[in-house]
Motif scaffolding. Structure first.
Motif, PDB file in Angstrom:
ATOM      1  N   ARG A  59       0.831  -1.207   0.000  1.00  0.00           N
ATOM      2  CA  ARG A  59       0.000   0.000   0.000  1.00  0.00           C
ATOM      3  C   ARG A  59       0.869   1.262   0.000  1.00  0.00           C
ATOM      4  O   ARG A  59       0.499   2.274  -0.601  1.00  0.00           O
ATOM      5  N   GLU A  80      -0.744   8.964   7.661  1.00  0.00           N
ATOM      6  CA  GLU A  80      -2.174   8.720   7.852  1.00  0.00           C
ATOM      7  C   GLU A  80      -2.491   7.229   7.758  1.00  0.00           C
ATOM      8  O   GLU A  80      -3.337   6.716   8.505  1.00  0.00           O
ATOM      9  N   LEU A  81      -1.815   6.524   6.864  1.00  0.00           N
ATOM     10  CA  LEU A  81      -2.012   5.075   6.739  1.00  0.00           C
ATOM     11  C   LEU A  81      -1.592   4.372   8.028  1.00  0.00           C
ATOM     12  O   LEU A  81      -2.303   3.497   8.529  1.00  0.00           O
ATOM     13  N   HIS A  82      -0.427   4.761   8.569  1.00  0.00           N
ATOM     14  CA  HIS A  82       0.026   4.174   9.827  1.00  0.00           C
ATOM     15  C   HIS A  82      -0.987   4.437  10.938  1.00  0.00           C
ATOM     16  O   HIS A  82      -1.260   3.554  11.764  1.00  0.00           O
ATOM     17  N   ALA A  83      -1.534   5.646  10.971  1.00  0.00           N
ATOM     18  CA  ALA A  83      -2.502   5.990  12.013  1.00  0.00           C
ATOM     19  C   ALA A  83      -3.778   5.160  11.871  1.00  0.00           C
ATOM     20  O   ALA A  83      -4.325   4.669  12.869  1.00  0.00           O
ATOM     21  N   ARG A  84      -4.270   4.999  10.646  1.00  0.00           N
ATOM     22  CA  ARG A  84      -5.493   4.206  10.432  1.00  0.00           C
ATOM     23  C   ARG A  84      -5.299   2.750  10.834  1.00  0.00           C
ATOM     24  O   ARG A  84      -6.212   2.118  11.362  1.00  0.00           O
ATOM     25  N   GLU A  85      -4.117   2.224  10.562  1.00  0.00           N
ATOM     26  CA  GLU A  85      -3.840   0.816  10.859  1.00  0.00           C
ATOM     27  C   GLU A  85      -3.291   0.614  12.268  1.00  0.00           C
ATOM     28  O   GLU A  85      -2.933  -0.504  12.643  1.00  0.00           O
ATOM     29  N   ASN A  86      -3.200   1.718  13.043  1.00  0.00           N
ATOM     30  CA  ASN A  86      -2.696   1.658  14.418  1.00  0.00           C
ATOM     31  C   ASN A  86      -1.291   1.066  14.465  1.00  0.00           C
ATOM     32  O   ASN A  86      -0.978   0.215  15.316  1.00  0.00           O
TER      33      ASN A  86
END
Length: 238
Positions: A59, A80-86
């Motif tokens: 991704r 933002e991707l890291h934040a969404r996936e915790n």
């Protein structure tokens, strides 16, 4: 400092029947192992985080293709991707950071001639013929590299080199597994994260410098911790 000196001294007294004059050195190794054992849950969490980041690589590669002409947008999208996936991109640094206070206290303990206004008795302890408060330069001035103290350091150098090589091979293997076909091409992530990923395989070799320039007691802490980290990382990523 006094409390820490009492702890190390108590462990040394406990280990005296087994290790005799090197009991304080054995106490430092045991203390380091206890610190790393306490931090093991964080190391396991860091390993899970690294595996999660590896799963996100396809991704991230897609985000790079999408925002390739705008590094700022790419970096924002990855965060933002890291934040969404915790997933925390810095979780792997926590075990190392949290053990730094213990290391600094130990470094200061074996760099000080007095503790609480009294002579520092720990400086009289040795690892075989090498004083725990001494350095590689001191050993060179007292018999050279093949003198009694010099041979202790040569043994540590050999151990560190072996551990560093194993750690380097393992780190490169993990990097290649995380980025199949793209190792070293800069697709680990944005900015500083990619730079950290490229440098990490070489970090173990820095232990050679610490053994040479720090008090032997502090060097023992670093060598023990580095060896623990290497073995722990290999077991967690089997």
């Amino acid at each position: 400092m006094s409390l820490f000196a009492t702890l190390v001294g108590g462990l040394a007294d406990l280990l005296q029947p087994l290790f005799h004059a090197s009991a304080a050195a054995a106490a430092i190794v045991l203390f380091t192992a206890l610190v790393r054992l306490l931090l093991h849950p964080l190391a396991r969490a860091a390993a899970r985080g690294q595996q999660a980041r590896a799963r996100l690589q396809p991704r991230i590669a897609e985000l790079r293709r999408k925002h390739g002409k705008s590094p700022e947008r790419f970096q924002k999208a990855v965060l933002e991707l890291h934040a969404r996936e915790n997933v925390s991109p810095l979780s792997g640094l926590l075990p190392g950071l949290l053990q730094m206070p213990a290391f600094f206290v130990l470094y200061r303990l074996f760099s000080s001639t007095t503790i609480g206004g009294e002579d520092n008795g720990l400086l009289t302890h040795t690892l075989f013929a090498a004083p725990l408060g001494g350095r590689w330069a001191d050993a060179l001035g007292q018999g050279g590299p093949l003198g009694a103290a010099g041979l202790v350091y040569l043994g540590l150098f050999a151990l560190v080199a072996a551990v560093a090589f194993v750690g380097y091979r393992n780190a490169r293997h993990l990097a290649a597994a995380a980025l199949p076909g793209a190792a070293g091409d800069g697709e680990q992530g944005p900015g500083a994260l990619a730079a950290v990923g490229k440098v990490m395989p070489f970090m173990s070799f820095l232990t050679l410098i610490t053994v040479a320039v720090m008090p032997l007691a502090a060097a023992l802490y670093v060598v023990t911790s580095t060896t623990w980290s290497t073995v722990e990382r290999m077991m967690l990523h089997r």
